[in-house]
Design an enzyme around this catalytic site. Structure first.
Site, PDB file in Angstrom:
ATOM      1  N   GLU A  91       0.800  -1.225   0.000  1.00 48.02           N
ATOM      2  CA  GLU A  91       0.000   0.000   0.000  1.00 48.02           C
ATOM      3  C   GLU A  91       0.837   1.283   0.000  1.00 48.02           C
ATOM      4  O   GLU A  91       0.494   2.244  -0.673  1.00 48.02           O
ATOM      5  CB  GLU A  91      -0.946   0.014   1.219  1.00 48.02           C
ATOM      6  CG  GLU A  91      -2.018  -1.062   1.198  1.00 48.02           C
ATOM      7  CD  GLU A  91      -3.009  -0.893   0.047  1.00 48.02           C
ATOM      8  OE1 GLU A  91      -3.060   0.192  -0.554  1.00 48.02           O
ATOM      9  OE2 GLU A  91      -3.727  -1.864  -0.251  1.00 48.02           O
ATOM     10  N   SER A 373     -52.618 -14.247 -17.189  1.00 45.05           N
ATOM     11  CA  SER A 373     -53.546 -13.306 -17.810  1.00 45.05           C
ATOM     12  C   SER A 373     -53.334 -11.860 -17.398  1.00 45.05           C
ATOM     13  O   SER A 373     -53.985 -10.964 -17.941  1.00 45.05           O
ATOM     14  CB  SER A 373     -54.989 -13.720 -17.504  1.00 45.05           C
ATOM     15  OG  SER A 373     -55.306 -14.914 -18.191  1.00 45.05           O
TER      16      SER A 373
END
Length: 823
Positions: A91, A373
């Site tokens: 880092e 439907s």
């Protein structure tokens, strides 16, 4: 002389250069100081706390925290030296040589890249990363120059206030390691089941490499990338003289799976609100990530559109027997509620009896089940009204039908045919054959384009005409599509998140702009017809006094499925109910995950509608108004003889009210009307305005207001009686004094109840005083039947019908279970 002139010229250039640099430095310093004064505050408490985002509902009440409830904080003296070396090497290898917490050389390199490449990333030290994790967002949109200056300033402040060891301690306890894990000690126990001091070099390196991109380097889901990142950490440690070449090689040769525990899902919160809202939160987190944020490490305050009261009510409805009776514990539910006027997702349920499972299958957004439907208004009738100007009276044939180009016969749930009927009756009674004839007439391609405008883009022409009675649509899509019917034709894409606030005070607000999906006339006409579903067909979903519309949907099993499991005979695979008011649109799916093992018996196919009723009753009580739909000027209403003629005939005011119904037409496509509304007596008009179609479904004695041209119920809040009960035997009155209720047994003016399968369409139920589009385009003299003959009609009548048997589907295919969708 020339030499002296050259020296003077050089000195002048140098002087100007230094002056420019000084001016630029002064400007930079001024900007730096200016931004520094507006930087967010930072404290030891902030630095020590784990990364966490808070989720609040639409009223600001906290629903969940995406954070470190189970974080194991480790002090720096308990962190092995090798773990420290791994973190610092990958880092920020100059960490201990940065007294100000920033690296001017790295910042300069980053600035050069920013100028040449147009980005604002890179150059961050470990201290700056700690600041970023504590008070800033990782969203690329927030990587502004101002933010970078404030980040550098705060890093300097942190470096002055805390030692390097303290800063490293804060950092290793704050980093996110994916799967809901924060901090390296917690990570060691989650991934390897050990404390940090017992990890191998390879295992420490894997943990040290995760924070850069936690999801990308997850050893469970991306083992190859995880190993590459781990090996990069190991090489960085070697290059930083922290380990020997032999140690590095041994660690690199170690498989990434060495010592790795089996994957397990972590529950970061077990509070009741989080469990109740889990499926909603799951979708909201996905939406936040799409906006570029990381809710697990950005310390965000996320405001969602959820009405927690509605969410809790819906959760209780499906997880108890207090409101609805379920057949067993295995029946599942997926339900979504949206605000049709802006697209906000109000509530959502992804299943029932799930316990404390988090982020499981969300059945509310799954698209693997047919919507039955409930597709008919979307794909069949609304496109026909929109494109062909059909009226609600438009006549359709419910007769034997075979899909063009196949030998597949289409049937209804009762395997019967009822002959000629109006569009209104066909849709309310959910007859399959008329629906497919309507789709055939309008054309599948036109219908697909219409559905896309409602957010349903999964339908293909290769699906064939059978998709008109059911396709792959989720409850969220259904609620949003029906929302456009509710609001007059505007489609709003559903969304969950209304606001995101970052730790440094930046606020991002979100909303959706609607897009017109259909004419006002189409939306109003469909709504007017669908009002008849809860009032006369699916009366178990009816809420007395509430202006509402809805549609049922079921899908049955194919003959092959029944042959494989005879227990499925007579049962439904899926059962739906989509219902809406002016304020809310809701879609409910019920069914079984193991669809070919369990089916829904006829007794429990009403569960979806009953869930709707129980939830919508609650929402109606909470609402400030009960608005009705107002008929747009593009719709004309007329009293039409219900004699079955394909050409609509305006009824004389002297006719018995039992011989006509109020039907709706698109303005400019209606038959000539020599009468005025005032010519009809108030009693007959009231009686004939209801348009309650004769239903062969079992009806309750519920009543519904006759919706004259009222825009808003002036009584304010709707009075809901017996809203949580499942009984269908009570006669309920409408609190609006301006409306007329139907009688207790839904009796029509001929004295027949709506359960009479042989009665004509003379029953009376509520109808808003508006109209729907009418007639087929171009039919000016009558209607054409399948034999090519014509029947005379009024000259200029555009309300005539064309028998869609003459229309083919341009070769589109149909699936073998096309006849299995019902109701």
């Amino acid at each position: 002389m020339k030499k002296n002139t050259s020296i003077l010229t050089f000195k002048n250039i140098l002087k100007w250069f230094l002056a420019i640099v000084a001016v630029l430095a002064g400007i930079f310093l001024f900007i730096f100081v200016y931004y520094a004064f507006s930087a967010p505050s930072i404290s030891q408490e902030n630095l020590q706390s784990g990364g966490s985002s808070t989720i609040v509902d639409s009223t600001g009440k906290q629903i969940a925290s995406l954070g470190d409830n189970k974080r194991n904080y480790v002090t720096i003296d308990k962190v092995p030296q090798q773990m420290e070396d791994a973190v610092i090497s990958i880092e920020d290898k100059n960490f201990y040589n940065e007294p100000l917490g920033i690296d001017p050389v790295r910042i300069a390199k980053s600035a050069f890249n920013n100028v040449t490449k147009g980005t604002l990333q890179g150059g961050s030290t470990l201290t700056q990363q700690l600041v970023k994790l504590t008070v800033f967002s990782t969203d690329t949109k927030d990587q502004t120059f101002k933010r970078k200056m404030q980040e550098a300033w705060l890093a300097m402040r942190v470096s002055q206030k805390f030692s390097k060891q303290q800063i490293l301690e804060f950092y290793v306890n704050k980093v996110y390691l994916n799967n809901g894990i924060y901090g390296i000690e917690t990570g060691a126990k989650y991934y390897y089941g050990k404390s940090l001091k017992k990890l191998s070099l390879a295992q420490m390196a894997m943990l040290a490499g995760l924070p850069n991109a936690p999801s990308n380097y997850d050893p469970y889901t991306h083992p190859t990338q995880s190993k590459q990142r781990r090996d990069l950490v190991i090489r960085a440690m070697y290059n930083n003289n922290k380990i020997t070449k032999a140690q590095a090689q041994e660690a690199i040769n170690t498989p990434i799976s060495d010592g790795l525990l089996p994957y397990k899902k972590v529950s970061n919160s077990s509070n009741t609100k989080r469990i109740i809202a889990d499926p909603y939160i799951k979708e909201a987190i996905t939406e936040v990530k799409k906006k570029g944020f990381d809710p697990y490490r950005d310390n965000l305050k996320i405001t969602i559109n959820m009405d927690y009261g509605a969410q809790k009510r819906l959760y209780n409805i499906v997880n108890s027997s207090s409101y609805v009776q379920f057949p067993d514990s295995k029946m599942q539910v997926g339900a979504s509620i949206v605000n049709p006027n802006n697209g906000k997702v109000v509530a959502m349920i992804g299943g029932r009896n799930l316990g404390n499972v988090q982020f499981g299958l969300n059945r509310a957004v799954q698209t693997s089940r047919s919507n039955g439907s409930t597709m008919k208004p979307i794909l069949d009738y609304a496109p026909a009204i929109e494109n062909l100007n059909w009226s609600t009276y438009h006549q359709l044939e419910d007769t034997e039908y075979t899909y063009p180009g196949t030998n597949i016969q289409l049937k209804d749930w009762d395997e019967e045919y009822e002959g000629q009927m109006s569009l209104r009756k066909a849709l309310v009674n959910s007859r399959n054959v008329p629906a497919i004839r309507a789709l055939s007439a309008v054309g599948l391609s036109n219908a697909i384009d219409f559905a896309k405008g409602l957010g349903i883009d999964s339908i293909k022409e290769s699906d064939g005409l059978s998709v008109g009675i059911g396709g792959s649509v989720s409850s969220l899509q259904g609620a949003s599509a029906y929302g456009a019917f509710s609001n007059g034709g505007i489609y709003y894409k559903p969304y969950y998140v209304s606001k995101i606030e970052t730790a440094d005070g930046m606020v991002h607000n979100y909303s959706k702009s609607g897009k017109r999906a259909m004419k006002k006339s189409t939306a109003y006409m469909i709504t007017d017809v669908l009002k008849g579903v809860p009032s006369s067909y699916a009366t178990y979903a009816n809420i007395s006094g509430l202006h509402q519309a809805g549609k049922t949907g079921t899908t049955n099993y194919s003959s092959d499925a029944i042959a494989a499991n005879s227990l499925l005979n007579g049962k439904a695979k899926d059962s739906w109910y989509n219902g809406y008011t002016r304020n809310y649109s809701m879609s409910v799916w019920t069914g079984y995950d193991s669809e070919n093992q369990n089916g829904i018996s006829s007794t429990y196919q009403s569960v979806a509608g009953k869930i709707y009723k129980a939830e919508m009753s609650y929402l109606a009580k909470q609402a400030d108004s009960n608005p009705n739909w107002k008929k747009p000027s593009s719709v004309v209403s007329m009293m039409i003889k219900n004699n079955g003629s394909t050409t609509p005939t305006v009824a004389s005011p002297s006719s018995s009210s039992s011989t006509y119904t109020k039907e709706l037409f698109v303005k400019g496509h209606a038959p000539f009307n020599p009468y005025k509304d005032s010519d009809y007596t108030s009693s007959s008009a009231s009686s004939s305005s209801s348009n309650q179609v004769t239903s062969n479904n079992h009806s309750s004695s519920s009543s519904e207001s006759s919706d004259e041209e009222n825009d808003t119920d002036t009584s304010g809040r709707v009075e809901i009686t017996g809203s949580d009960a499942d009984s269908n035997n009570s006669s309920e009155s409408n609190s609006d004094s301006n409306t007329t209720d139907s009688t207790n047994n839904n009796t029509n003016s001929n004295g027949n109840t709506t359960e009479n399968n042989n009665s004509s369409n003379t029953g009376n139920s509520n109808n808003s005083n508006g109209g729907t589009t009418g007639g087929t385009t171009g039919n000016t003299g009558g209607s054409t039947d399948s034999n090519g003959g014509t029947t005379g009609g009024t000259t200029g009548n555009t309300g005539g019908s064309t028998n869609s048997d003459a229309t083919t589907n341009n070769g589109a295919t149909t699936n073998s279970s096309a006849d299995n969708n019902a109701q």
